[in-house]
Design a protein around this motif. Structure first.
Motif, PDB file in Angstrom:
ATOM      1  N   UNK A   1       0.841  -1.205   0.000  1.00 12.86           N
ATOM      2  CA  UNK A   1       0.000   0.000   0.000  1.00 12.86           C
ATOM      3  C   UNK A   1       0.873   1.251   0.000  1.00 12.86           C
ATOM      4  N   UNK A   2       1.929   1.245   0.815  1.00 17.05           N
ATOM      5  CA  UNK A   2       2.834   2.398   0.838  1.00 17.05           C
ATOM      6  C   UNK A   2       3.491   2.603  -0.524  1.00 17.05           C
ATOM      7  N   UNK A   3       3.858   1.514  -1.166  1.00 20.56           N
ATOM      8  CA  UNK A   3       4.451   1.625  -2.501  1.00 20.56           C
ATOM      9  C   UNK A   3       3.431   2.123  -3.524  1.00 20.56           C
ATOM     10  N   UNK A   4       2.182   1.694  -3.382  1.00 19.65           N
ATOM     11  CA  UNK A   4       1.145   2.098  -4.334  1.00 19.65           C
ATOM     12  C   UNK A   4       0.858   3.596  -4.274  1.00 19.65           C
ATOM     13  N   UNK A   5       1.068   4.179  -3.072  1.00 20.57           N
ATOM     14  CA  UNK A   5       0.784   5.608  -2.911  1.00 20.57           C
ATOM     15  C   UNK A   5       1.897   6.462  -3.526  1.00 20.57           C
ATOM     16  N   UNK A   6       3.029   5.847  -3.782  1.00 14.42           N
ATOM     17  CA  UNK A   6       4.187   6.573  -4.324  1.00 14.42           C
ATOM     18  C   UNK A   6       3.772   7.403  -5.548  1.00 14.42           C
ATOM     19  N   UNK A   7       4.140   8.672  -5.522  1.00 14.10           N
ATOM     20  CA  UNK A   7       3.869   9.555  -6.648  1.00 14.10           C
ATOM     21  C   UNK A   7       2.486  10.177  -6.644  1.00 14.10           C
ATOM     22  N   UNK A   8       1.596   9.715  -5.757  1.00 14.61           N
ATOM     23  CA  UNK A   8       0.231  10.254  -5.722  1.00 14.61           C
ATOM     24  C   UNK A   8       0.108  11.461  -4.798  1.00 14.61           C
ATOM     25  N   UNK A   9       1.102  11.660  -3.939  1.00 14.40           N
ATOM     26  CA  UNK A   9       1.079  12.800  -3.029  1.00 14.40           C
ATOM     27  C   UNK A   9       1.723  13.987  -3.744  1.00 14.40           C
ATOM     28  N   UNK A  10       0.885  14.897  -4.203  1.00 11.91           N
ATOM     29  CA  UNK A  10       1.379  15.998  -5.046  1.00 11.91           C
ATOM     30  C   UNK A  10       1.258  17.361  -4.382  1.00 11.91           C
ATOM     31  N   UNK A  11       0.812  17.431  -3.156  1.00 16.35           N
ATOM     32  CA  UNK A  11       0.632  18.731  -2.521  1.00 16.35           C
ATOM     33  C   UNK A  11       1.984  19.328  -2.130  1.00 16.35           C
ATOM     34  N   UNK A  12       2.052  20.643  -1.977  1.00 15.17           N
ATOM     35  CA  UNK A  12       3.333  21.291  -1.606  1.00 15.17           C
ATOM     36  C   UNK A  12       3.739  20.916  -0.184  1.00 15.17           C
ATOM     37  N   UNK A  13       5.004  21.168   0.161  1.00 18.32           N
ATOM     38  CA  UNK A  13       5.467  20.835   1.516  1.00 18.32           C
ATOM     39  C   UNK A  13       4.576  21.457   2.591  1.00 18.32           C
ATOM     40  N   UNK A  14       4.341  20.705   3.646  1.00 24.50           N
ATOM     41  CA  UNK A  14       3.468  21.159   4.733  1.00 24.50           C
ATOM     42  C   UNK A  14       3.956  20.545   6.039  1.00 24.50           C
ATOM     43  N   UNK A  15       3.261  20.851   7.116  1.00 23.07           N
ATOM     44  CA  UNK A  15       3.611  20.272   8.412  1.00 23.07           C
ATOM     45  C   UNK A  15       3.480  18.743   8.365  1.00 23.07           C
ATOM     46  N   UNK A  16       2.588  18.237   7.527  1.00 25.21           N
ATOM     47  CA  UNK A  16       2.385  16.796   7.434  1.00 25.21           C
ATOM     48  C   UNK A  16       3.531  16.118   6.686  1.00 25.21           C
ATOM     49  N   UNK A  17       3.922  16.700   5.591  1.00 23.81           N
ATOM     50  CA  UNK A  17       5.045  16.112   4.850  1.00 23.81           C
ATOM     51  C   UNK A  17       6.331  16.224   5.658  1.00 23.81           C
ATOM     52  N   UNK A  18       6.438  17.304   6.445  1.00 21.66           N
ATOM     53  CA  UNK A  18       7.604  17.429   7.319  1.00 21.66           C
ATOM     54  C   UNK A  18       7.630  16.329   8.361  1.00 21.66           C
ATOM     55  N   UNK A  19       6.440  15.976   8.879  1.00 18.59           N
ATOM     56  CA  UNK A  19       6.365  14.900   9.868  1.00 18.59           C
ATOM     57  C   UNK A  19       6.703  13.555   9.240  1.00 18.59           C
ATOM     58  N   UNK A  20       6.262  13.336   7.995  1.00 20.12           N
ATOM     59  CA  UNK A  20       6.604  12.089   7.303  1.00 20.12           C
ATOM     60  C   UNK A  20       8.118  11.986   7.142  1.00 20.12           C
ATOM     61  N   UNK A  21       8.740  13.103   6.835  1.00 21.43           N
ATOM     62  CA  UNK A  21      10.202  13.117   6.661  1.00 21.43           C
ATOM     63  C   UNK A  21      10.894  12.726   7.961  1.00 21.43           C
ATOM     64  N   UNK A  22      10.393  13.228   9.087  1.00 21.43           N
ATOM     65  CA  UNK A  22      11.008  12.892  10.376  1.00 21.43           C
ATOM     66  C   UNK A  22      10.816  11.408  10.678  1.00 21.43           C
ATOM     67  N   UNK A  23       9.635  10.857  10.395  1.00 17.87           N
ATOM     68  CA  UNK A  23       9.409   9.429  10.603  1.00 17.87           C
ATOM     69  C   UNK A  23      10.416   8.621   9.785  1.00 17.87           C
ATOM     70  N   UNK A  24      10.626   9.031   8.553  1.00 20.90           N
ATOM     71  CA  UNK A  24      11.591   8.332   7.709  1.00 20.90           C
ATOM     72  C   UNK A  24      12.998   8.416   8.288  1.00 20.90           C
ATOM     73  N   UNK A  25      13.343   9.579   8.870  1.00 18.85           N
ATOM     74  CA  UNK A  25      14.674   9.739   9.479  1.00 18.85           C
ATOM     75  C   UNK A  25      14.831   8.791  10.666  1.00 18.85           C
ATOM     76  N   UNK A  26      13.760   8.627  11.436  1.00 15.03           N
ATOM     77  CA  UNK A  26      13.826   7.711  12.579  1.00 15.03           C
ATOM     78  C   UNK A  26      14.031   6.287  12.096  1.00 15.03           C
ATOM     79  N   UNK A  27      13.279   5.884  11.070  1.00 15.61           N
ATOM     80  CA  UNK A  27      13.411   4.523  10.548  1.00 15.61           C
ATOM     81  C   UNK A  27      14.790   4.296   9.942  1.00 15.61           C
ATOM     82  N   UNK A  28      15.299   5.299   9.255  1.00 17.41           N
ATOM     83  CA  UNK A  28      16.637   5.185   8.665  1.00 17.41           C
ATOM     84  C   UNK A  28      17.696   5.067   9.748  1.00 17.41           C
ATOM     85  N   UNK A  29      17.506   5.803  10.863  1.00 16.35           N
ATOM     86  CA  UNK A  29      18.485   5.767  11.952  1.00 16.35           C
ATOM     87  C   UNK A  29      18.551   4.396  12.601  1.00 16.35           C
ATOM     88  N   UNK A  30      17.452   3.634  12.527  1.00 20.40           N
ATOM     89  CA  UNK A  30      17.469   2.300  13.114  1.00 20.40           C
ATOM     90  C   UNK A  30      18.439   1.375  12.388  1.00 20.40           C
TER      91      UNK A  30
END
Length: 653
Positions: free
Chosen positions: A92-121
């Motif tokens: 499902x996460x892969x299927x959503x790829x490319x469908x999120x077209x809105x400009x940067x926001x507080x939500x996309x910033x939060x997604x970026x931080x989640x990704x940083x946490x997962x990458x740090x693991x």
């Protein structure tokens, strides 16, 4: 405390369902946005398992925004390990790829931080300061959601910094928003409006009216005939008959009204009288019975002997229960909504007992001499007047006079009882109306007072947040006791369960919330399991009865949940030495003959919030593999982390 080697159950004191709350309910034919909103509400309420499907379905149906993607990630990861993440979730996460077209926001910033946490693991040398700075850069509400739902993933180099802040935040917010003044209100339903028994209208049957009027005409006509026969001596006799009849009827009606009312009240309050309960739902009547017994025990008059108080008021208690059952017999008004009225009625009984007026009605309804004497004198005057008429009439026409006297006596007997009955019935109606008006005013005042007191009741998500802070507080207490730092804790798990006796309340499609909890925290360290349990007084935010257990991994023999035939679920952790640590997690409504579908659904949702799924995953792994499970689990996670990190990063591509 219901954690022991052998369990004992006391039961639920009272329960409330806030039926007018719809925060967790999703419409029958929802739009993707409505489905997503319902899922988010459930996630915020601590029901991650219940939140995943509607959020996933909404995103799959095309509702793709920064906010929906952020909460999708939280829902997929909340309370789970990577091993519990399915391939469909990653797809499902892969299927959503490319469908999120809105400009940067507080939500996309939060997604970026989640990704940083997962990458740090993935990296043992991850820059914890950098990750922490990014996390602190989020808005407070988003930062709290990330820390709460990704709690299991906050380990490694990032762990120590974040946990210290999480614990500090939990300390501050445990009592936030006036918890001590408001939390207790959640366990009380919005009160049903005051009702009283309406005064029964004056009821005289058509047959009674006919007999009364006919007999009155017969008596009056017969007396008139006697007066006509002896017209020269009739005036005084008629005056005696009229005055005597009025005095007798007036006072006889009072006599009859008082006597009947006292008999009726004695009959209603007789504790030995056997009578069927009102024809209403038996479960409703049983709950009313429980509440009346509870409050009659609680509101003991000052200086009174408890057994004497309960014995002498048993009839009153039953009469009041019958009254409330009749007034609120609709199934849509549950018993918990009339508890305010039960308290009001019991306080009234207690106050009258203390004032010595509980049985005062017997004296108030006693027929005094001032009523009996005029009644007797009136009857005598009537008899004297009728006798004078009859005597004088006999001198003129004996046969006709005797016949008229017989007819007058018969008519007078029936008409007298008829009119006395009408007058007594009218007095009964006026008395009932006065009682109803007084009760309505008293109950309305108490209803308004209680309604005002419940103003500011917390919502379910506030309750969930406070409970989450309590979990963190217990975890910090356990780490401080065992002298553990964040780096010493490999992973951790929680279980929460009701601590009987307690009150419980919930909203439709939401979990039960309890006034007392048993909380267990399991801390997995290099040396073994550190376990702490405590009873949480939720309304006062206090911990009591702490217990601690330490055991090596190789001592864990078995972990399972038992479901009894009566619906009770019990968590059991058995050590190899035979010692069992048990915890009753949930049970059915104690007043229900068998669990209903709604009850089963609520129980499942409650288990979701109790953290049972992840705890079982961890402890079952230890029971099966011992200490090796930790290393094996890490290897399994390392194989899945790159896919997850790549999938979350792809959302922003």
């Amino acid at each position: 405390m219901n954690v022991a080697e052998d369990t004992a159950t006391v039961g639920v004191q009272a329960e409330t369902v806030h039926g007018d709350v719809t925060v967790y309910q999703i419409p029958a034919d929802p739009t993707p946005e409505q489905r997503f909103a319902g899922g988010v509400h459930r996630l915020l309420g601590g029901m991650a398992d219940e939140a995943r499907e509607p959020i996933k379905q909404a995103v799959a149906d095309g509702y793709v925004t920064g906010r929906s993607c952020f909460y999708l990630i939280l829902a997929l990861l909340s309370g789970r390990t990577l091993q519990q993440l399915s391939k469909d979730d990653l797809h499902l996460l892969h299927d959503v790829r490319g469908k999120l077209t809105e400009p940067p926001s507080r939500w996309t910033g939060a997604i970026k931080v989640v990704n940083r946490i997962l990458t740090a693991l993935e990296k043992e040398d991850a820059d914890a300061d950098s990750v922490d700075d990014e996390l602190r850069g989020l808005d407070a509400d988003l930062r709290e959601e990330v820390q709460r739902h990704l709690e299991i993933f906050l380990n490694g180099p990032v762990q120590a910094k974040i946990w210290a802040r999480v614990f500090d935040t939990a300390k501050e917010e445990r009592l936030a928003n006036e918890r001590l003044e408001r939390a207790w209100k959640f366990f009380h339903a919005d009160p049903a409006g005051p009702r009283v028994r309406r005064a029964r209208p004056v009821t005289i049957t058509a047959g009674s009216w006919f007999l009364t009027i006919a007999s009155t005409v017969l008596a009056a006509g017969s007396l008139a005939y006697l007066a006509a026969l002896a017209w020269q001596e009739a005036l005084l006799a008629l005056l005696l008959c009229g005055a005597g009849a009025w005095v007798f009827a007036h006072h006889a009606a009072i006599w009859r009204f008082r006597t009947q009312r006292r008999w009726a009240t004695d009959w209603a309050y007789d504790p030995a009288r056997s009578r069927p309960a009102p024809v209403v739902d038996r479960g409703f009547v049983n709950k009313l019975d429980q509440q009346f017994r509870r409050y009659f025990r609680r509101y003991l008059p000052t200086g009174a002997d408890r057994e004497r108080w309960l014995t002498e008021t048993a009839g009153i208690r039953r009469a009041l229960r019958d009254e409330v059952a009749e007034l609120y017999r609709e199934s849509r008004i549950p018993a918990d909504r009339v508890i305010w009225l039960i308290r009001h009625l019991v306080r009234e009984v207690r106050d009258r007992w203390q004032e010595g007026t509980l049985w005062a009605y017997r004296e108030q309804l006693r027929v005094p001499l001032s009523v009996k004497a005029p009644c007797v004198l009136g009857a005598a005057a009537l008899a004297a007047g009728a006798g004078m008429l009859a005597w004088n009439a006999v001198q003129v026409n004996p046969f006709a006079a005797v016949l008229a006297l017989i007819l007058a006596s018969a008519g007078g007997w029936f008409s007298g009882f008829g009119w006395i009955g009408v007058a007594a019935e009218r007095k009964r109606y006026r008395a009932d109306k006065e009682v109803a008006d007084r009760q309505r005013a008293d109950r309305q005042r108490d209803f308004e007072r209680w309604t005002a007191k419940l103003t500011g009741k917390p919502d379910d998500q506030e309750m969930a947040h406070w409970l989450e802070c309590d979990r963190k507080a217990l975890m910090e207490k356990a780490m401080r006791h065992y002298k553990l730092e964040a780096k010493d804790v490999i992973t951790h798990a929680f279980i929460e369960a009701p601590a009987f006796p307690c009150k419980r309340a919930g909203v439709p499609d939401g979990p039960w919330r309890y006034s007392r909890y048993t909380l267990l925290v399991f801390l997995l360290t290099a040396d073994g399991v550190r376990q702490m349990s405590a009873v949480l007084d939720f309304e006062k935010a206090g911990f009591h009865g702490q217990r601690r257990y330490n055991y090596r991994y190789d001592q864990v023999g078995a972990v399972h949940v038992n479901q009894a035939d009566d619906g009770y679920l019990t968590f059991e952790l058995t050590l190899v030495n035979g010692k069992a640590i048990t915890l009753e997690i949930s049970g059915p409504d104690p007043d229900a003959d068998e669990p209903e579908e709604d009850e089963r659904t609520v129980t499942q949702v409650t288990l979701d919030t109790a953290g049972l799924g992840n705890t079982l995953h961890v402890l079952e792994g230890i029971a099966a593999e011992g200490k090796e499970w930790i290393a094996q689990e890490r290897k399994r996670e390392e194989r899945r982390l790159p896919d997850l990190a790549e999938a979350t990063a792809g959302l922003l591509a």
